[in-house]
Design a protein around this motif. Structure first.
Motif: not given
Length: 112
Positions: A19-35, A45-49, A74-81
């Motif tokens: 993990i090189i970056k972790a950010e809040p993901f306030p748009e997620a239905r359940k509490p999550a981070y964007k990694l 590099l790959r992104k994950s919720s 890839p899976k679209q999770i709100g505004p995040f892929r």
């Protein structure tokens, strides 16, 4: 439990990333981070919720090795892929504990 063949298992690309970056993901239905996870030069590099907010603070995630499935579409999770699935196990309260190697291994290493 469904039994799978060895050929089925070989199709799953479980790889180690950092993990090189972790950010809040306030748009997620359940509490999550964007990694953002680095799987080394071959994969990149790959992104994950990840719904791991109950057991991990964002600042302690950066630098952590994780195991992820990298060959799901890839899976679209709100505004995040999301481009990979970081793996973990639920504890007694259902909070997700990350699946991690217990020793350093090269980025991109495949689980056998």
């Amino acid at each position: 439990m469904t039994t799978i063949s060895w050929d089925d298992f070989e199709k799953i690309e479980l790889r180690v990333g950092r993990i090189i970056k972790a950010e809040p993901f306030p748009e997620a239905r359940k509490p999550a981070y964007k990694l953002q996870v680095d799987f080394g030069p071959e994969i990149g590099l790959r992104k994950s919720s990840a719904q791991i907010t109950r057991l991990y603070a964002m600042d302690e995630l950066v630098g952590k090795l994780v195991v992820a499935v990298i060959n799901f579409p890839p899976k679209q999770i709100g505004p995040f892929r999301s481009e990979c699935l970081v793996t973990g196990f639920p504890d007694e309260q259902g909070h997700v504990a990350l699946c991690v190697p217990d020793r350093p291994v090269p980025l991109g290493s495949r689980l056998f």
